[in-house]
Scaffold this motif. Structure first.
Motif, PDB file in Angstrom:
ATOM      1  N   THR A 205       0.990  -1.129  -0.213  1.00 37.26           N
ATOM      2  CA  THR A 205       0.127  -0.103  -0.167  1.00 37.26           C
ATOM      3  C   THR A 205       0.768   1.300   0.012  1.00 37.26           C
ATOM      4  O   THR A 205       0.545   2.341  -0.417  1.00 37.26           O
ATOM      5  CB  THR A 205      -1.004   0.022   1.265  1.00 37.26           C
ATOM      6  OG1 THR A 205      -0.067  -0.253   2.177  1.00 37.26           O
ATOM      7  CG2 THR A 205      -1.854  -1.184   1.174  1.00 37.26           C
ATOM      8  N   GLY A 206       2.049   1.111   0.495  1.00 41.05           N
ATOM      9  CA  GLY A 206       3.131   2.442   0.444  1.00 41.05           C
ATOM     10  C   GLY A 206       3.403   2.673  -0.938  1.00 41.05           C
ATOM     11  O   GLY A 206       3.513   3.740  -1.233  1.00 41.05           O
ATOM     12  N   GLU A 207       3.470   1.512  -1.701  1.00 41.42           N
ATOM     13  CA  GLU A 207       3.788   1.979  -3.218  1.00 41.42           C
ATOM     14  C   GLU A 207       2.562   2.616  -3.821  1.00 41.42           C
ATOM     15  O   GLU A 207       2.935   3.197  -4.544  1.00 41.42           O
ATOM     16  CB  GLU A 207       3.932   0.316  -3.916  1.00 41.42           C
ATOM     17  CG  GLU A 207       4.102   0.747  -5.462  1.00 41.42           C
ATOM     18  CD  GLU A 207       4.645  -0.534  -6.249  1.00 41.42           C
ATOM     19  OE1 GLU A 207       4.525  -1.648  -5.802  1.00 41.42           O
ATOM     20  OE2 GLU A 207       4.967  -0.342  -7.350  1.00 41.42           O
ATOM     21  N   ASN A 208       1.162   2.068  -3.569  1.00 43.48           N
ATOM     22  CA  ASN A 208       0.441   2.796  -4.150  1.00 43.48           C
ATOM     23  C   ASN A 208       0.062   4.364  -3.662  1.00 43.48           C
ATOM     24  O   ASN A 208       0.219   5.302  -4.549  1.00 43.48           O
ATOM     25  CB  ASN A 208      -1.143   2.253  -3.585  1.00 43.48           C
ATOM     26  CG  ASN A 208      -1.441   0.612  -4.077  1.00 43.48           C
ATOM     27  OD1 ASN A 208      -0.630   0.224  -4.913  1.00 43.48           O
ATOM     28  ND2 ASN A 208      -2.092   0.054  -3.256  1.00 43.48           N
ATOM     29  N   ILE A 209       0.646   4.623  -2.356  1.00 45.56           N
ATOM     30  CA  ILE A 209       0.843   6.019  -2.037  1.00 45.56           C
ATOM     31  C   ILE A 209       1.793   6.743  -2.704  1.00 45.56           C
ATOM     32  O   ILE A 209       1.587   7.745  -3.239  1.00 45.56           O
ATOM     33  CB  ILE A 209       0.788   6.012  -0.377  1.00 45.56           C
ATOM     34  CG1 ILE A 209      -0.110   5.539   0.311  1.00 45.56           C
ATOM     35  CG2 ILE A 209       1.260   7.628   0.047  1.00 45.56           C
ATOM     36  CD1 ILE A 209      -0.426   5.591   1.662  1.00 45.56           C
ATOM     37  N   ALA A 210       3.067   6.175  -2.939  1.00 45.68           N
ATOM     38  CA  ALA A 210       4.072   6.804  -3.450  1.00 45.68           C
ATOM     39  C   ALA A 210       3.692   7.143  -4.989  1.00 45.68           C
ATOM     40  O   ALA A 210       4.000   8.230  -5.385  1.00 45.68           O
ATOM     41  CB  ALA A 210       5.320   5.907  -3.379  1.00 45.68           C
ATOM     42  N   ARG A 211       3.123   6.169  -5.567  1.00 48.20           N
ATOM     43  CA  ARG A 211       2.800   6.667  -6.938  1.00 48.20           C
ATOM     44  C   ARG A 211       1.743   7.721  -7.177  1.00 48.20           C
ATOM     45  O   ARG A 211       1.550   8.210  -8.204  1.00 48.20           O
ATOM     46  CB  ARG A 211       2.261   4.929  -7.403  1.00 48.20           C
ATOM     47  CG  ARG A 211       3.208   3.961  -7.732  1.00 48.20           C
ATOM     48  CD  ARG A 211       3.186   2.843  -8.821  1.00 48.20           C
ATOM     49  NE  ARG A 211       4.281   2.183  -8.893  1.00 48.20           N
ATOM     50  CZ  ARG A 211       5.416   2.383  -9.378  1.00 48.20           C
ATOM     51  NH1 ARG A 211       5.970   3.468  -9.948  1.00 48.20           N
ATOM     52  NH2 ARG A 211       6.460   1.431  -9.312  1.00 48.20           N
TER      53      ARG A 211
END
Ligand code: GLN
Length: 314
Positions: A205-211
């Motif tokens: 979910t951290g990747e989703n936020i960063a993207r």
């Protein structure tokens, strides 16, 4: 153990009372009989306490025996295979199989941490053997129902994942946070928009936020260990990681890193659940039942205390 303590205590009370009654023999006799009564009562109370403990244990065994898993597609074989990614302290990281945190660096081959303790406890309650499958985080959803029966890996419950898997009731509240080097000037979402490299673990979910904030700068790697190593060596400007895991990484390098809370970046709150195949309602009911019982009898809180609140950096 409890009984021995109670008897010892009663004995010392008797001795203390007998010692004060040295002036008059009648008093002394009365006190000694009072002391005997106390001793008998204490022994009685301890037997009662033991009785209650035995009853509770019997009830738990009965509950386990009553959890009929014969209709469970995945657990009827008596084994629960659990997928996780062991770069997510304090929920899962590699240790030596003992609970001795200091021993972990000596032979770090076995997954340990909160989730491991949680699934072991669920396994005991359901009467199934637990086997751990350590794998890359981004392969875990696909592994559920094939290589593994469930996943317990600090996995956030979200709609996207719910299309492929069922989740247990939530077992932990979380939020993403921003891990930075101590000298970093990043403090807001705007700063992240201007960053040139935001490290994340692939599939999180951290990747989703960063993207969502800055897709061009998002660098997704196979493990949080790698993302954090790249922060320390200057390749990453920031790492977006779950708060508790960020704290664990921070405690490993308190002189070099700092962690800013997700609230400062307006990140949403998240909840972790155990993920499992959609086609096994029996397993869903059994796991939720075990979780509920662990919360009710204090086991859940003691695991939080031991593995999360008292996590020690390796
Ligand atoms: N909670 C995050 C997620 O579900 C990260 C979990 C992890 O990396 N183990 O995506």
């Amino acid at each position: 153990m409890k009984k021995v303590l109670a008897v010892l205590l009663a004995g010392s009370m008797a001795a203390a009372l007998a010692a004060c009654g040295s002036t008059k023999s009648t008093d002394s006799a009365a006190q000694s009989s009072a002391a005997n009564t106390i001793a008998t009562e204490a022994a009685g109370a301890s037997t009662e306490a033991d009785g209650a403990a035995t009853e509770a244990a019997a009830a738990a065994t009965e509950a386990a025996a009553q959890t009929d898993l014969s209709g469970s597609k995945y657990l009827s074989d008596g084994v629960m295979t659990v997928a996780l990614n062991s770069t997510f302290p304090p929920f899962e990281y590699l240790g030596d199989g003992s609970d001795d945190f200091s021993a972990i660096t000596s032979n770090p081959t076995q997954a340990t941490g909160f989730d491991v303790a949680l699934v072991n406890e669920i396994g005991t309650r359901l009467g199934v053997k637990v086997e751990i499958e350590d794998m890359d985080f981004d392969g875990i959803i696909a592994a559920i129902g094939t290589k593994a029966d469930v996943a317990a890996t600090g996995m956030t419950i979200n709609d996207e994942r719910k299309k492929s898997v069922n989740f247990s009731d939530p077992y932990y509240d979380a939020t993403q946070a921003v891990l930075l080097t101590k000298d970093s000037s990043i403090a807001t979402e705007d700063d992240l928009k201007k960053a040139s490299s935001i490290g994340v673990q692939q599939g999180t979910t951290g990747e989703n936020i960063a993207r969502g904030i800055n897709d061009a700068a998002t660098v997704s790697v196979k493990s949080f260990n790698q993302a954090v190593a790249d922060l320390m060596n200057g390749k990453n400007d920031a790492v977006i990681v779950d708060q508790s895991t960020g704290e664990a990484f921070l405690s490993q390098n308190p002189d070099k890193l700092k962690l800013l809370p997700g609230s400062q970046f307006k990140f949403d709150t998240e909840q972790y659940g155990i993920a499992m195949p959609k086609d096994d309602e029996v397993m869903l009911g059994a796991i939720n039942g075990a979780l509920e019982a662990m919360k009710a009898d204090g086991t859940y809180d003691s695991l939080v205390e031991k593995y999360i609140n008292n996590y020690e950096a390796q």
